[in-house]
Scaffold this motif. Structure first.
Motif, PDB file in Angstrom:
ATOM      1  N   VAL A  96      92.310  21.216 -35.967  1.00 31.12           N
ATOM      2  CA  VAL A  96      92.521  19.877 -35.401  1.00 31.12           C
ATOM      3  C   VAL A  96      92.349  19.915 -33.886  1.00 31.12           C
ATOM      4  O   VAL A  96      91.650  19.080 -33.291  1.00 31.12           O
ATOM      5  N   ILE A  97      92.991  20.893 -33.252  1.00 31.44           N
ATOM      6  CA  ILE A  97      92.923  21.001 -31.792  1.00 31.44           C
ATOM      7  C   ILE A  97      91.494  21.258 -31.336  1.00 31.44           C
ATOM      8  O   ILE A  97      90.980  20.592 -30.426  1.00 31.44           O
ATOM      9  N   ALA A  98      90.831  22.217 -31.973  1.00 37.05           N
ATOM     10  CA  ALA A  98      89.460  22.563 -31.577  1.00 37.05           C
ATOM     11  C   ALA A  98      88.512  21.396 -31.814  1.00 37.05           C
ATOM     12  O   ALA A  98      87.643  21.100 -30.964  1.00 37.05           O
ATOM     13  N   ASN A  99      88.650  20.717 -32.946  1.00 37.24           N
ATOM     14  CA  ASN A  99      87.749  19.604 -33.264  1.00 37.24           C
ATOM     15  C   ASN A  99      87.923  18.447 -32.295  1.00 37.24           C
ATOM     16  O   ASN A  99      86.941  17.839 -31.838  1.00 37.24           O
ATOM     17  N   MET A 100      89.170  18.105 -31.986  1.00 39.33           N
ATOM     18  CA  MET A 100      89.403  16.983 -31.069  1.00 39.33           C
ATOM     19  C   MET A 100      88.879  17.302 -29.677  1.00 39.33           C
ATOM     20  O   MET A 100      88.246  16.461 -29.036  1.00 39.33           O
ATOM     21  N   ARG A 101      89.145  18.511 -29.222  1.00 35.57           N
ATOM     22  CA  ARG A 101      88.641  18.881 -27.896  1.00 35.57           C
ATOM     23  C   ARG A 101      87.119  18.871 -27.867  1.00 35.57           C
ATOM     24  O   ARG A 101      86.512  18.450 -26.876  1.00 35.57           O
TER      25      ARG A 101
END
Length: 273
Positions: free
Chosen positions: A181-186
């Motif tokens: 989630v963190i990697a995709n949003m960033r």
């Protein structure tokens, strides 16, 4: 002749009402600039908010805006979210925004509500759907955030989720999915260093945590500790609204304050112009 007289009377009556009607019209709402500090609010129901709306939650605060369901900037008022209109209430986002505006006195704050009550972390990946609401939490959040970016820069992401995955199966791959989630949003928001704040799930004496919820909590803390520009925001010592799941209004405001305090320790205020 009688009809003509009635028309004159109606016209005079309407003219007499014009000043009163003009006074009754609301003042035009403040309009944000194109240089806002934007914050994406994601997760499930405690981020969306289920607290009872009180007078202070509807007060217009200068320089604090929210992106409404039509993707229009309006003054931030509760309820800000619209995931489940019949039950949505006060969440932590507005209190967070007010605190940030107080600290960043020359900045306008733009809040982007995008949480979905009851959503599993599995629905927070590209293309995934949340069955009960028939929405696409991840995709919808990205669409809303990209629309907001026309008005400023993404300054932070606030995450409050985990209860739905606190079961026998959920913790097994929760860490992997949260990191994604963190990697995709960033990546999708072109913000590789944007702060990502992970809120702690509600913990109430009347409903002790299961081993599964304890595991999800430990994953939250681990991911925050081992991911760059991330933080874990504790929510202990607060009260529920009577259902042992959702925070009451004072408590959910306090969570907003805690998010703000954590964020402000990570990010200095923008330089004064």
């Amino acid at each position: 002749m009688r009809h003509r007289l009635l028309s004159v009377v109606r016209a005079a009556t309407m003219l007499a009402l014009v000043p009163a009607l003009a006074c009754a019209q609301p003042r035009s709402a403040p309009v944000p600039t194109k240089d806002m500090q934007l914050f994406l609010l994601v997760g499930q129901s405690n981020m969306a908010g289920r607290g009872t709306v009180e007078a202070e939650d509807s007060t217009v605060v200068p320089r604090v805006f929210m992106l409404d369901a039509r993707q229009q900037w309006v003054p931030a008022r509760e309820p800000m979210h619209f995931d489940k209109p019949k039950v949505v209430g006060v969440g932590p986002g507005r209190a967070f925004g007010v605190d940030i505006a107080s600290a960043w006195r020359e900045s306008e704050i733009g809040l982007i509500p995008a949480a979905v009550g009851g959503s599993s972390i599995r629905s927070w990946e590209p293309g995934a759907m949340d069955g009960p609401t028939k929405t696409h939490p991840y995709d919808d959040a990205i669409v809303r955030a990209k629309a907001a970016l026309a008005s400023g820069r993404l300054a932070g992401i606030l995450w409050l989720q985990g209860e739905t995955d606190s079961n026998a199966q959920g913790p097994a791959d929760y860490e992997q999915r949260l990191r994604a989630v963190i990697a995709n949003m960033r990546r999708d928001l072109d913000a590789p260093d944007v702060p990502f704040l992970i809120g702690q799930m509600g913990r109430f004496a009347e409903k002790p945590w299961t081993v599964h919820r304890t595991r999800v909590d430990s994953i939250h803390q681990l991911v925050a500790r081992t991911t760059s520009r991330s933080a874990f925001v504790r929510t202990d010592g607060l009260k529920h609204r009577g259902d042992t799941t959702h925070y009451d209004t004072p408590s959910v405001r306090e969570i907003g304050h805690r998010y703000a305090k954590s964020f402000l320790t990570m990010v200095p205020a923008p330089a004064r112009r």
